[in-house]
Design a protein around this motif. Structure first.
Motif, PDB file in Angstrom:
ATOM      1  N   GLY A  37     -74.437   3.297 -70.331  1.00 55.27           N
ATOM      2  CA  GLY A  37     -75.397   2.320 -70.002  1.00 55.27           C
ATOM      3  C   GLY A  37     -74.692   1.103 -69.796  1.00 55.27           C
ATOM      4  N   HIS A  38     -75.414  -0.056 -69.394  1.00 54.89           N
ATOM      5  CA  HIS A  38     -74.944  -1.320 -69.396  1.00 54.89           C
ATOM      6  C   HIS A  38     -74.378  -1.988 -70.405  1.00 54.89           C
ATOM      7  CE1 HIS A  38     -77.054  -1.929 -65.596  1.00 54.89           C
ATOM      8  NE2 HIS A  38     -78.162  -1.541 -66.239  1.00 54.89           N
ATOM      9  N   GLY A  39     -72.943  -2.542 -70.293  1.00 57.58           N
ATOM     10  CA  GLY A  39     -72.144  -2.913 -71.505  1.00 57.58           C
ATOM     11  C   GLY A  39     -71.399  -1.872 -71.986  1.00 57.58           C
ATOM     12  N   GLY A  40     -71.545  -0.634 -71.380  1.00 58.46           N
ATOM     13  CA  GLY A  40     -70.834   0.522 -71.793  1.00 58.46           C
ATOM     14  C   GLY A  40     -71.208   1.140 -73.065  1.00 58.46           C
ATOM     15  N   ALA A  41     -72.437   0.913 -73.450  1.00 60.30           N
ATOM     16  CA  ALA A  41     -73.188   1.631 -74.529  1.00 60.30           C
ATOM     17  C   ALA A  41     -73.238   3.102 -73.912  1.00 60.30           C
ATOM     18  CB  ALA A  41     -74.570   0.897 -74.595  1.00 60.30           C
ATOM     19  N   LEU A  42     -73.022   4.088 -75.100  1.00 65.61           N
ATOM     20  CA  LEU A  42     -73.155   5.545 -74.593  1.00 65.61           C
ATOM     21  C   LEU A  42     -74.245   5.951 -75.567  1.00 65.61           C
ATOM     22  CD1 LEU A  42     -69.415   6.731 -74.886  1.00 65.61           C
ATOM     23  CD2 LEU A  42     -70.854   6.497 -72.976  1.00 65.61           C
ATOM     24  N   THR A  43     -75.264   6.873 -74.896  1.00 65.69           N
ATOM     25  CA  THR A  43     -76.180   7.501 -75.433  1.00 65.69           C
ATOM     26  C   THR A  43     -75.817   9.041 -75.239  1.00 65.69           C
ATOM     27  OG1 THR A  43     -77.665   5.842 -74.739  1.00 65.69           O
ATOM     28  CG2 THR A  43     -78.701   7.900 -75.385  1.00 65.69           C
ATOM     29  N   VAL A  44     -75.412   9.630 -76.623  1.00 67.55           N
ATOM     30  CA  VAL A  44     -74.916  10.942 -76.549  1.00 67.55           C
ATOM     31  C   VAL A  44     -76.117  11.993 -76.279  1.00 67.55           C
ATOM     32  CG1 VAL A  44     -73.956  12.557 -77.913  1.00 67.55           C
ATOM     33  CG2 VAL A  44     -72.966  10.416 -77.990  1.00 67.55           C
ATOM     34  N   LEU A  45     -76.065  12.913 -75.087  1.00 65.71           N
ATOM     35  CA  LEU A  45     -76.996  13.842 -74.914  1.00 65.71           C
ATOM     36  C   LEU A  45     -76.333  15.267 -75.569  1.00 65.71           C
ATOM     37  CD1 LEU A  45     -77.457  13.035 -71.174  1.00 65.71           C
ATOM     38  CD2 LEU A  45     -78.688  12.354 -73.128  1.00 65.71           C
ATOM     39  N   ARG A  46     -75.096  15.478 -75.666  1.00 64.09           N
ATOM     40  CA  ARG A  46     -74.437  16.689 -76.361  1.00 64.09           C
ATOM     41  C   ARG A  46     -73.287  15.981 -76.880  1.00 64.09           C
ATOM     42  NH1 ARG A  46     -71.681  21.446 -73.287  1.00 64.09           N
ATOM     43  NH2 ARG A  46     -69.960  20.207 -73.379  1.00 64.09           N
ATOM     44  N   LYS A  47     -72.989  16.502 -78.191  1.00 62.38           N
ATOM     45  CA  LYS A  47     -71.985  16.041 -78.895  1.00 62.38           C
ATOM     46  C   LYS A  47     -70.830  17.159 -78.719  1.00 62.38           C
ATOM     47  CE  LYS A  47     -69.305  14.107 -82.075  1.00 62.38           C
ATOM     48  NZ  LYS A  47     -68.285  13.265 -81.656  1.00 62.38           N
ATOM     49  N   GLY A  48     -69.501  16.647 -78.260  1.00 57.46           N
ATOM     50  CA  GLY A  48     -68.582  17.756 -77.911  1.00 57.46           C
ATOM     51  C   GLY A  48     -67.419  17.611 -79.062  1.00 57.46           C
ATOM     52  N   ASN A  50     -63.757  17.900 -77.972  1.00 58.33           N
ATOM     53  CA  ASN A  50     -62.570  17.373 -77.532  1.00 58.33           C
ATOM     54  C   ASN A  50     -62.723  15.701 -77.175  1.00 58.33           C
ATOM     55  OD1 ASN A  50     -63.903  17.071 -74.972  1.00 58.33           O
ATOM     56  ND2 ASN A  50     -62.926  18.781 -74.151  1.00 58.33           N
ATOM     57  N   HIS A  51     -61.679  15.258 -76.799  1.00 62.97           N
ATOM     58  CA  HIS A  51     -61.653  13.808 -76.424  1.00 62.97           C
ATOM     59  C   HIS A  51     -62.190  13.282 -75.100  1.00 62.97           C
ATOM     60  CE1 HIS A  51     -57.898  15.030 -74.539  1.00 62.97           C
ATOM     61  NE2 HIS A  51     -58.083  13.962 -73.909  1.00 62.97           N
ATOM     62  N   TRP A  52     -62.914  14.286 -74.445  1.00 60.97           N
ATOM     63  CA  TRP A  52     -63.254  13.978 -73.105  1.00 60.97           C
ATOM     64  C   TRP A  52     -65.010  13.836 -73.294  1.00 60.97           C
ATOM     65  CZ3 TRP A  52     -60.760  13.846 -68.579  1.00 60.97           C
ATOM     66  CH2 TRP A  52     -59.482  14.366 -68.499  1.00 60.97           C
ATOM     67  N   VAL A  53     -65.187  12.774 -72.411  1.00 64.80           N
ATOM     68  CA  VAL A  53     -66.705  12.515 -72.154  1.00 64.80           C
ATOM     69  C   VAL A  53     -67.175  12.467 -70.594  1.00 64.80           C
ATOM     70  CG1 VAL A  53     -68.604  10.532 -72.317  1.00 64.80           C
ATOM     71  CG2 VAL A  53     -66.767  10.438 -74.076  1.00 64.80           C
ATOM     72  N   CYS A  54     -68.043  13.160 -70.660  1.00 63.21           N
ATOM     73  CA  CYS A  54     -68.757  13.545 -69.058  1.00 63.21           C
ATOM     74  C   CYS A  54     -70.058  12.855 -68.974  1.00 63.21           C
ATOM     75  CB  CYS A  54     -68.995  14.815 -68.819  1.00 63.21           C
ATOM     76  SG  CYS A  54     -67.551  15.975 -69.013  1.00 63.21           S
ATOM     77  N   VAL A  55     -70.445  11.969 -68.145  1.00 65.40           N
ATOM     78  CA  VAL A  55     -71.535  11.006 -67.813  1.00 65.40           C
ATOM     79  C   VAL A  55     -72.326  11.743 -66.485  1.00 65.40           C
ATOM     80  CG1 VAL A  55     -70.572   9.313 -68.987  1.00 65.40           C
ATOM     81  CG2 VAL A  55     -70.382   9.310 -66.610  1.00 65.40           C
ATOM     82  N   PRO A  56     -73.444  12.028 -66.694  1.00 68.76           N
ATOM     83  CA  PRO A  56     -74.283  12.200 -65.647  1.00 68.76           C
ATOM     84  C   PRO A  56     -74.229  11.531 -64.327  1.00 68.76           C
ATOM     85  CG  PRO A  56     -75.878  11.944 -67.423  1.00 68.76           C
ATOM     86  CD  PRO A  56     -74.534  11.668 -67.725  1.00 68.76           C
ATOM     87  N   GLY A  57     -74.291  10.144 -64.643  1.00 70.76           N
ATOM     88  CA  GLY A  57     -74.302   9.099 -63.518  1.00 70.76           C
ATOM     89  C   GLY A  57     -75.841   9.179 -63.219  1.00 70.76           C
ATOM     90  N   ASN A  58     -76.000   8.705 -61.946  1.00 65.52           N
ATOM     91  CA  ASN A  58     -77.384   8.621 -61.368  1.00 65.52           C
ATOM     92  C   ASN A  58     -77.234   8.708 -59.744  1.00 65.52           C
ATOM     93  OD1 ASN A  58     -79.806   8.005 -60.068  1.00 65.52           O
ATOM     94  ND2 ASN A  58     -80.458   6.490 -61.591  1.00 65.52           N
ATOM     95  N   GLU A  59     -77.502   9.970 -59.258  1.00 69.20           N
ATOM     96  CA  GLU A  59     -77.041  10.211 -57.842  1.00 69.20           C
ATOM     97  C   GLU A  59     -77.881   9.511 -56.927  1.00 69.20           C
ATOM     98  OE1 GLU A  59     -77.513  14.403 -57.613  1.00 69.20           O
ATOM     99  OE2 GLU A  59     -79.574  14.316 -58.522  1.00 69.20           O
ATOM    100  N   TRP A  76     -60.660   2.290 -68.972  1.00 69.37           N
ATOM    101  CA  TRP A  76     -60.360   1.784 -67.507  1.00 69.37           C
ATOM    102  C   TRP A  76     -61.881   1.443 -66.846  1.00 69.37           C
ATOM    103  CZ3 TRP A  76     -61.569   3.095 -62.494  1.00 69.37           C
ATOM    104  CH2 TRP A  76     -60.873   2.353 -61.611  1.00 69.37           C
ATOM    105  N   MET A  77     -62.762   2.402 -67.060  1.00 69.64           N
ATOM    106  CA  MET A  77     -64.087   2.339 -66.455  1.00 69.64           C
ATOM    107  C   MET A  77     -64.831   1.211 -67.384  1.00 69.64           C
ATOM    108  SD  MET A  77     -66.028   3.317 -64.099  1.00 69.64           S
ATOM    109  CE  MET A  77     -65.109   4.667 -63.426  1.00 69.64           C
ATOM    110  N   LEU A  78     -64.749   1.077 -68.293  1.00 65.79           N
ATOM    111  CA  LEU A  78     -65.464   0.179 -69.196  1.00 65.79           C
ATOM    112  C   LEU A  78     -64.909  -1.493 -68.733  1.00 65.79           C
ATOM    113  CD1 LEU A  78     -65.689   1.649 -72.627  1.00 65.79           C
ATOM    114  CD2 LEU A  78     -67.478   1.465 -70.870  1.00 65.79           C
TER     115      LEU A  78
END
Length: 186
Positions: A37-48, A50-59, A76-78
Motif C-alpha cells: 500500500g501507500h507508504g509501503g504498508a504491507l497487508t499480508v494475504l498469505r504468510k510465507g 522464506n524471505h521473499w514477498v510477492c505482491v499482486p499489484g494492480n494490472e 529499494w522499491m520502498l
C-alpha cells in the motif's frame, strides 16, 4: 459465510494466484504474499516461510506491476515509492516481474506523466550499475539486458526474459552454433 466474505475470499485467491506467477516457483512456493500500500504498508494475504514477498499489484494501473522481491529489493522499491534521493539497500537486491509490467519511463524512476511503456517478463539486479563502464545499453529492449535509470542513483541491471530461458547443458551435449545477422556498427 455471507456473500461479501465469499467474494472477498475469491478476490484474495485471485490476487495470490497472480502474485505467485510473478516469480519462479522456487521463490514463490514459500513466499509471503502481501499487498503493497501507500507508504509501503504491507497487508499480508498469505504468510510465507522464506524471505521473499510477492505482491499482486494492480494490472489496471500503470506502475503497479505484480512482483516478487527479496528483502533488499523490497527496500529499494520502498525507497523509490518514497522518492528518496538514492536507494538505501546496503547489498544487491532482486526483483522478479515475470508477468511483465507497464511503467512511465526507463530513464527517470520518479516519472508519473510519461506515456505508458509495456515491458515483457524481466528481472532486476538492484545495485548501482554504470552503463558506460559495463558497456551495456541504456535503451529499453524487448530482450537482453540494459541499465535502467542510467545516470541516476537508481540505475540497475534490467534483464528482459526469464533466467530459465534457453537450453540447459548436460554432460555429453553437442554444441549447435547458430548464425544471426546484425546491422554493421558505425
Amino acid at each position: 459465510m455471507n456473500e461479501n466474505n465469499r467474494v472477498s475470499d475469491e478476490i484474495n485467491k485471485e490476487k495470490i494466484r497472480r502474485a505467485l506467477l510473478s516469480g519462479p516457483a522456487a521463490v514463490t512456493g514459500e513466499a509471503t504474499v502481501a499487498e503493497l500500500g501507500h507508504g509501503g504498508a504491507l497487508t499480508v494475504l498469505r504468510k510465507g516461510t522464506n524471505h521473499w514477498v510477492c505482491v499482486p499489484g494492480n494490472e489496471n494501473l500503470i506502475g503497479q506491476a505484480d512482483m516478487c522481491l527479496d528483502p533488499m529489493g523490497m527496500q529499494w522499491m520502498l525507497d523509490v515509492m518514497a522518492r528518496k534521493p538514492k536507494p538505501t539497500n546496503a547489498t544487491p537486491g532482486l526483483i522478479y516481474m515475470l508477468n511483465g509490467a507497464t511503467q512511465r519511463s526507463f530513464t527517470d524512476p520518479f516519472d508519473t506523466t510519461g506515456p505508458a511503456i509495456s515491458i515483457g517478463p524481466h528481472w532486476m539486479i538492484l545495485w548501482p550499475f554504470d552503463a558506460k563502464a559495463a558497456g551495456l545499453p541504456t535503451a529499453m529492449r524487448d530482450a537482453g539486458t540494459l541499465v535502467m535509470f542510467a545516470g541516476t542513483p537508481y540505475a540497475h541491471l534490467h534483464v528482459c526474459g526469464s533466467p530459465w530461458d534457453g537450453n540447459e547443458y548436460h554432460p555429453g551435449d553437442q554444441v549447435v552454433r547458430s548464425l544471426t545477422y546484425a546491422r554493421p556498427r558505425t
